[in-house]
Motif scaffolding. Structure first.
Motif, PDB file in Angstrom:
ATOM      1  N   LEU A 344       0.888  -1.229   0.229  1.00 25.11           N
ATOM      2  CA  LEU A 344       0.087  -0.369   0.095  1.00 25.11           C
ATOM      3  C   LEU A 344       0.543   1.140   0.047  1.00 25.11           C
ATOM      4  O   LEU A 344       2.014   0.688   0.536  1.00 25.11           O
ATOM      5  CB  LEU A 344      -0.888  -0.055   1.337  1.00 25.11           C
ATOM      6  CG  LEU A 344      -2.156  -1.010   0.998  1.00 25.11           C
ATOM      7  CD1 LEU A 344      -2.741  -1.061   2.328  1.00 25.11           C
ATOM      8  CD2 LEU A 344      -3.323  -1.451   0.278  1.00 25.11           C
ATOM      9  N   GLY A 345       0.394   1.885  -0.365  1.00 20.63           N
ATOM     10  CA  GLY A 345       0.696   4.143  -0.422  1.00 20.63           C
ATOM     11  C   GLY A 345       2.016   4.438  -2.026  1.00 20.63           C
ATOM     12  O   GLY A 345       3.015   4.475  -1.406  1.00 20.63           O
ATOM     13  N   LEU A 346       2.328   3.321  -2.572  1.00 19.85           N
ATOM     14  CA  LEU A 346       2.985   2.663  -3.837  1.00 19.85           C
ATOM     15  C   LEU A 346       3.195   4.653  -4.348  1.00 19.85           C
ATOM     16  O   LEU A 346       2.311   4.595  -5.154  1.00 19.85           O
ATOM     17  CB  LEU A 346       3.097   2.088  -3.979  1.00 19.85           C
ATOM     18  CG  LEU A 346       3.329   0.887  -3.837  1.00 19.85           C
ATOM     19  CD1 LEU A 346       2.809  -0.744  -4.917  1.00 19.85           C
ATOM     20  CD2 LEU A 346       4.400  -0.250  -2.736  1.00 19.85           C
ATOM     21  N   PRO A 347       4.468   4.813  -4.899  1.00 22.54           N
ATOM     22  CA  PRO A 347       4.416   5.808  -5.871  1.00 22.54           C
ATOM     23  C   PRO A 347       4.478   5.199  -7.298  1.00 22.54           C
ATOM     24  O   PRO A 347       4.593   4.629  -7.482  1.00 22.54           O
ATOM     25  CB  PRO A 347       5.679   6.612  -5.227  1.00 22.54           C
ATOM     26  CG  PRO A 347       6.728   5.161  -4.922  1.00 22.54           C
ATOM     27  CD  PRO A 347       5.880   4.303  -4.324  1.00 22.54           C
ATOM     28  N   VAL A 348       3.446   6.585  -7.898  1.00 21.52           N
ATOM     29  CA  VAL A 348       3.497   6.373  -9.325  1.00 21.52           C
ATOM     30  C   VAL A 348       3.750   7.417 -10.329  1.00 21.52           C
ATOM     31  O   VAL A 348       3.285   8.904  -9.601  1.00 21.52           O
ATOM     32  CB  VAL A 348       2.234   6.008  -9.706  1.00 21.52           C
ATOM     33  CG1 VAL A 348       2.045   5.754 -11.217  1.00 21.52           C
ATOM     34  CG2 VAL A 348       1.544   4.257  -8.770  1.00 21.52           C
ATOM     35  N   PRO A 349       4.764   7.108 -10.965  1.00 24.58           N
ATOM     36  CA  PRO A 349       5.894   5.668 -11.418  1.00 24.58           C
ATOM     37  C   PRO A 349       6.945   5.690 -10.300  1.00 24.58           C
ATOM     38  O   PRO A 349       7.497   6.472  -9.686  1.00 24.58           O
ATOM     39  CB  PRO A 349       5.994   6.216 -13.044  1.00 24.58           C
ATOM     40  CG  PRO A 349       6.114   8.379 -12.137  1.00 24.58           C
ATOM     41  CD  PRO A 349       5.338   8.603 -12.325  1.00 24.58           C
ATOM     42  N   GLY A 350       7.549   4.449 -10.755  1.00 22.76           N
ATOM     43  CA  GLY A 350       8.600   4.076  -9.880  1.00 22.76           C
ATOM     44  C   GLY A 350       8.426   2.577  -9.833  1.00 22.76           C
ATOM     45  O   GLY A 350       7.935   1.766 -10.860  1.00 22.76           O
ATOM     46  N   THR A 351       9.324   1.774  -9.024  1.00 21.55           N
ATOM     47  CA  THR A 351       9.634   0.194  -9.562  1.00 21.55           C
ATOM     48  C   THR A 351       9.549  -0.116  -7.908  1.00 21.55           C
ATOM     49  O   THR A 351       9.735   0.501  -6.928  1.00 21.55           O
ATOM     50  CB  THR A 351      11.285   0.013  -9.835  1.00 21.55           C
ATOM     51  OG1 THR A 351      12.220   0.695  -8.836  1.00 21.55           O
ATOM     52  CG2 THR A 351      11.445   0.620 -11.154  1.00 21.55           C
ATOM     53  N   VAL A 352       9.280  -1.450  -7.471  1.00 27.33           N
ATOM     54  CA  VAL A 352       8.970  -2.117  -6.596  1.00 27.33           C
ATOM     55  C   VAL A 352       9.433  -3.528  -6.506  1.00 27.33           C
ATOM     56  O   VAL A 352       9.549  -4.072  -7.664  1.00 27.33           O
ATOM     57  CB  VAL A 352       7.483  -1.885  -6.012  1.00 27.33           C
ATOM     58  CG1 VAL A 352       6.962  -2.819  -7.005  1.00 27.33           C
ATOM     59  CG2 VAL A 352       7.535  -2.751  -4.539  1.00 27.33           C
ATOM     60  N   GLU A 353       9.864  -3.931  -5.153  1.00 29.85           N
ATOM     61  CA  GLU A 353      10.381  -5.346  -5.370  1.00 29.85           C
ATOM     62  C   GLU A 353      10.286  -6.005  -3.791  1.00 29.85           C
ATOM     63  O   GLU A 353      10.667  -4.865  -2.963  1.00 29.85           O
ATOM     64  CB  GLU A 353      11.992  -5.450  -5.436  1.00 29.85           C
ATOM     65  CG  GLU A 353      12.462  -4.751  -4.472  1.00 29.85           C
ATOM     66  CD  GLU A 353      14.449  -4.779  -5.087  1.00 29.85           C
ATOM     67  OE1 GLU A 353      14.922  -4.719  -4.507  1.00 29.85           O
ATOM     68  OE2 GLU A 353      14.133  -5.887  -5.994  1.00 29.85           O
ATOM     69  N   VAL A 354      10.408  -6.639  -3.655  1.00 25.19           N
ATOM     70  CA  VAL A 354      10.049  -7.556  -2.145  1.00 25.19           C
ATOM     71  C   VAL A 354      11.352  -8.865  -1.837  1.00 25.19           C
ATOM     72  O   VAL A 354      12.044  -8.885  -2.547  1.00 25.19           O
ATOM     73  CB  VAL A 354       8.979  -8.381  -2.367  1.00 25.19           C
ATOM     74  CG1 VAL A 354       8.834  -9.558  -1.511  1.00 25.19           C
ATOM     75  CG2 VAL A 354       7.590  -8.318  -2.456  1.00 25.19           C
ATOM     76  N   GLN A 355      11.831  -8.553  -0.622  1.00 30.30           N
ATOM     77  CA  GLN A 355      13.014  -8.501  -0.629  1.00 30.30           C
ATOM     78  C   GLN A 355      12.858  -9.502   0.841  1.00 30.30           C
ATOM     79  O   GLN A 355      11.930  -9.714   1.235  1.00 30.30           O
ATOM     80  CB  GLN A 355      14.193  -8.038   0.167  1.00 30.30           C
ATOM     81  CG  GLN A 355      14.068  -6.857  -1.113  1.00 30.30           C
ATOM     82  CD  GLN A 355      15.670  -5.642  -0.552  1.00 30.30           C
ATOM     83  OE1 GLN A 355      15.374  -5.534  -0.059  1.00 30.30           O
ATOM     84  NE2 GLN A 355      15.717  -4.787  -1.490  1.00 30.30           N
ATOM     85  N   ARG A 356      13.691 -10.334   0.720  1.00 29.00           N
ATOM     86  CA  ARG A 356      13.859 -11.544   2.546  1.00 29.00           C
ATOM     87  C   ARG A 356      15.144 -11.468   2.492  1.00 29.00           C
ATOM     88  O   ARG A 356      16.257 -11.880   1.882  1.00 29.00           O
ATOM     89  CB  ARG A 356      12.816 -12.684   1.302  1.00 29.00           C
ATOM     90  CG  ARG A 356      13.184 -13.885   2.190  1.00 29.00           C
ATOM     91  CD  ARG A 356      12.733 -15.350   1.564  1.00 29.00           C
ATOM     92  NE  ARG A 356      13.298 -15.863   0.854  1.00 29.00           N
ATOM     93  CZ  ARG A 356      12.075 -17.502  -0.140  1.00 29.00           C
ATOM     94  NH1 ARG A 356      11.543 -17.648   0.454  1.00 29.00           N
ATOM     95  NH2 ARG A 356      13.120 -17.295  -0.880  1.00 29.00           N
ATOM     96  N   PHE A 357      14.876 -11.578   3.743  1.00 29.84           N
ATOM     97  CA  PHE A 357      16.544 -11.392   4.717  1.00 29.84           C
ATOM     98  C   PHE A 357      16.559 -13.052   4.426  1.00 29.84           C
ATOM     99  O   PHE A 357      16.152 -14.024   5.898  1.00 29.84           O
ATOM    100  CB  PHE A 357      16.250 -11.486   5.825  1.00 29.84           C
ATOM    101  CG  PHE A 357      17.323 -11.461   6.842  1.00 29.84           C
ATOM    102  CD1 PHE A 357      18.319 -10.068   6.500  1.00 29.84           C
ATOM    103  CD2 PHE A 357      17.973 -11.897   7.518  1.00 29.84           C
ATOM    104  CE1 PHE A 357      19.369  -9.774   6.768  1.00 29.84           C
ATOM    105  CE2 PHE A 357      19.047 -12.343   7.976  1.00 29.84           C
ATOM    106  CZ  PHE A 357      20.544 -10.432   8.034  1.00 29.84           C
TER     107      PHE A 357
END
Length: 447
Positions: A344-357
Motif C-alpha cells: 500500500l502507498g506505492l508511488p507512481v511512477p516507480g519500481t517495487v521489489e519484495v525482499q527476503r532476509f
C-alpha cells in the motif's frame, strides 16, 4: 577539456561549411590543424562557446519495516499426559503440538457451585516446540479435575482427548511452609532494626538450651534454624531503620557504615546482621563537564566538512524528500506453501521489489517491477510448510533530472576536479601559457 570540445566543434563546423561551397578550400580546411581562438584584444570577434550541461539524476529508495510471516501448517491431534499430581497443583506433558498457539484447560468436575469461576483454569501460550511441560497451580485438594489441550492455526483448531486426575489430600503445614514475617512476628515491610529485635525475642523463647524435655529439644532446634533463615531472608530486602532519618531538632545525621549494634559477643549472627543494617551506597555528584551535552555531528557524517559560502572542491547538492505516507507491506493470507502480500502507498511512477532476509543479507524474491498503482498484490510460492520468513518492501523513485547550463567559466574560477590529468592535457596547458606570455610581453623599445 572544455577548450578541446570548443576547438573540435569549430573545426567540424568549418569543414561542413567548406564542403557545402564545393571549393577546393573544403579539403584544405578539413586537413588543416585547428586554429587557436582569437582574443578580444586583437580586435577579431570571439565565437560564442557552446554551453556545458551538467545533469544530476536522483533516485530515492524507500524500505518498509520488516514483516515476519509464517506459512500455515496442517494441524494434528495433540496428546496430554499427567506427570505428577500434588495437593494443590498438577504437572502435565503436552506432545505432538502443531500450529501457532495452544490452550490448556483444567476443569473441576462437579464443583461449579462451590468454586464458581475458579472451577475452570485456562493457560495460553505460543507453540515453540512439539513437546512441553506445564505446571497448573491453585487447585483444591481432594478434588477431581479434567484436563485437555487445544491447538490453533488461523481459523483451524484441534483438541486432544480429556485426561482426569484427583488431587491429593491437604497436608499439614509446618514451620517451613509459613512466611518469614509470620515466623518472626513482624510486618512484611519491617525494618532491619525491627527484624533483629524480633529475632532476639524469638531466640530467647525457643532456644534449645532452655528445653529440659529431650523430646522437645529437636523441635526447638528446628525452630532456631527456621528463625535464622527467616531473619537472613528478610534482612536482604529490609529498608533502613531510624538511624538514617534526620532528627527533628538538628541537622541530618550521617549514615553509619558497619556499626556494631550487638552487645552480645557470643552471638555471631547478631553481629553479622548489625553490619548488614548500615550497608548502602551514596551516589556521587556528577562533574559539570560530564553534565554538558556532547557536540552534535554534522549531517554529512564525522568526515564531512562545510564552509561558509559553499564547498571549495566542487559542487555539493542536498535533497530533501517529504512524503505524505510511506509504503507498507502486510500479510493478506497464508497457505501451506505460499504467502499472499499486499503493498500500500506505492508511488507512481516507480519500481517495487519484495525482499527476503536470507543468509545474512536481503535478497530480492519478486521484482523489481514497475508500480501499476498505489496498491499491488504479490504471491510468494514454493515455500516450506510452517516456515518463518522476514520480508520487506523496497520502492525506488527516479526524480526529474536537474540540469545546470554554464555559458562560460570566469578565468581562475573554474571548478577543479579531483581526477588525475593526463600528460597530453598538461602539455597543451603549457603551450597555451607560453603563447599567452608571448602575446602579453611588451616590445624591447617600450621597456
Amino acid at each position: 577539456q572544455e577548450r578541446r570540445f570548443i576547438l573540435e566543434s569549430l573545426r567540424r563546423g568549418a569543414a561542413a561549411a567548406a564542403a557545402a561551397d564545393g571549393g577546393a578550400a573544403a579539403a584544405a580546411a578539413a586537413t588543416a590543424p585547428p586554429a587557436a581562438p582569437l582574443s578580444a584584444s586583437a580586435g577579431a570577434p570571439v565565437p560564442p562557446e557552446p554551453p556545458a550541461c551538467a545533469t544530476f539524476v536522483g533516485v530515492v529508495k524507500m524500505d518498509t519495516s520488516e514483516v515476519l510471516a509464517k506459512t500455515a501448517q496442517v494441524l494434528k491431534e495433540p496428546e496430554l499426559d499427567v506427570v505428577e499430581v500434588l495437593d494443590n497443583a498438577v504437572v502435565v506433558r503436552m506432545s505432538a503440538l502443531t500450529g501457532e498457539r495452544f490452550e490448556l484447560t483444567v476443569y473441576a468436575s462437579g464443583a461449579i457451585e462451590q468454586l464458581g469461576a475458579a472451577a475452570t483454569l485456562v493457560q495460553h501460550g505460543p507453540v515453540r516446540s512439539s513437546e512441553t511441560m506445564h505446571r497448573v497451580g491453585q487447585l483444591e485438594s481432594s478434588q477431581v479435575y479434567v484436563a485437555w489441550v487445544r491447538v490453533f492455526c488461523d481459523s483451524q483448531a484441534m483438541e486432544s482427548r480429556q485426561k482426569g486426575f484427583k488431587t491429593l489430600s491437604a497436608r499439614v503445614k509446618t514451620i517451613w511452609d509459613e512466611p518469614d514475617h509470620v515466623i518472626l512476628g513482624v510486618e512484611p515491610i519491617a525494618t532491619s532494626k525491627e527484624i533483629v529485635k524480633a529475632w532476639r525475642l524469638k531466640s530467647l523463647q525457643h532456644h534449645p538450651d532452655k528445653e529440659a524435655d529431650p523430646d522437645k529439644k529437636d523441635s526447638a532446634e528446628d525452630m532456631m534454624k527456621r528463625l535464622n533463615l527467616a531473619k537472613m531472608n528478610m534482612l536482604r530486602a529490609a529498608p533502613l531503620g531510624d538511624s538514617s532519618q534526620p532528627s527533628p531538632g538538628g541537622p541530618p545525621r550521617a549514615p553509619s557504615f558497619g556499626s556494631a549494634s550487638s552487645r552480645d559477643d557470643d552471638d555471631d549472627d547478631d553481629r553479622d546482621s548489625s553490619s548488614q543494617e548500615g550497608e548502602f551506597s551514596v551516589p556521587r555528584p556528577r562533574s559539570p563537564a560530564a553534565q554538558q551535552p556532547l557536540p552534535r555531528q554534522p549531517r554529512g557524517g564525522p568526515g564531512t566538512s562545510y564552509q561558509e559560502g559553499g564547498a571549495t572542491d566542487g559542487w555539493r547538492c542536498s535533497l530533501r524528500v517529504e512524503a505524505p505516507c510511506c509504503p507498507k507491506l502486510r500479510i493478506v493470507a497464508r497457505g501451506l506453501t505460499s504467502l499472499n502480500l499486499e503493498a500500500l502507498g506505492l508511488p507512481v511512477p516507480g519500481t517495487v521489489e519484495v525482499q527476503r532476509f536470507t543468509d545474512g543479507e536481503w535478497q530480492a524474491v519478486l521484482g523489481p517491477m514497475p508500480t501499476s498503482g498505489s496498491g499491488m498484490h504479490f504471491t510468494l510460492e514454493s515455500l516450506e510448510e510452517n516456515s518463518a520468513h522476514r520480508l520487506r518492501l523496497r520502492t525506488s523513485v527516479e526524480l526529474d533530472p536537474l540540469r545546470f547550463l554554464f555559458a562560460k567559466f570566469a578565468p581562475g574560477e573554474a571548478p577543479q576536479t579531483t581526477a588525475e590529468r593526463t600528460e597530453e592535457q598538461e602539455d597543451e596547458e603549457e603551450e597555451e601559457e607560453e603563447e599567452e606570455d608571448d602575446e602579453e610581453a611588451p616590445p624591447e623599445d617600450e621597456e
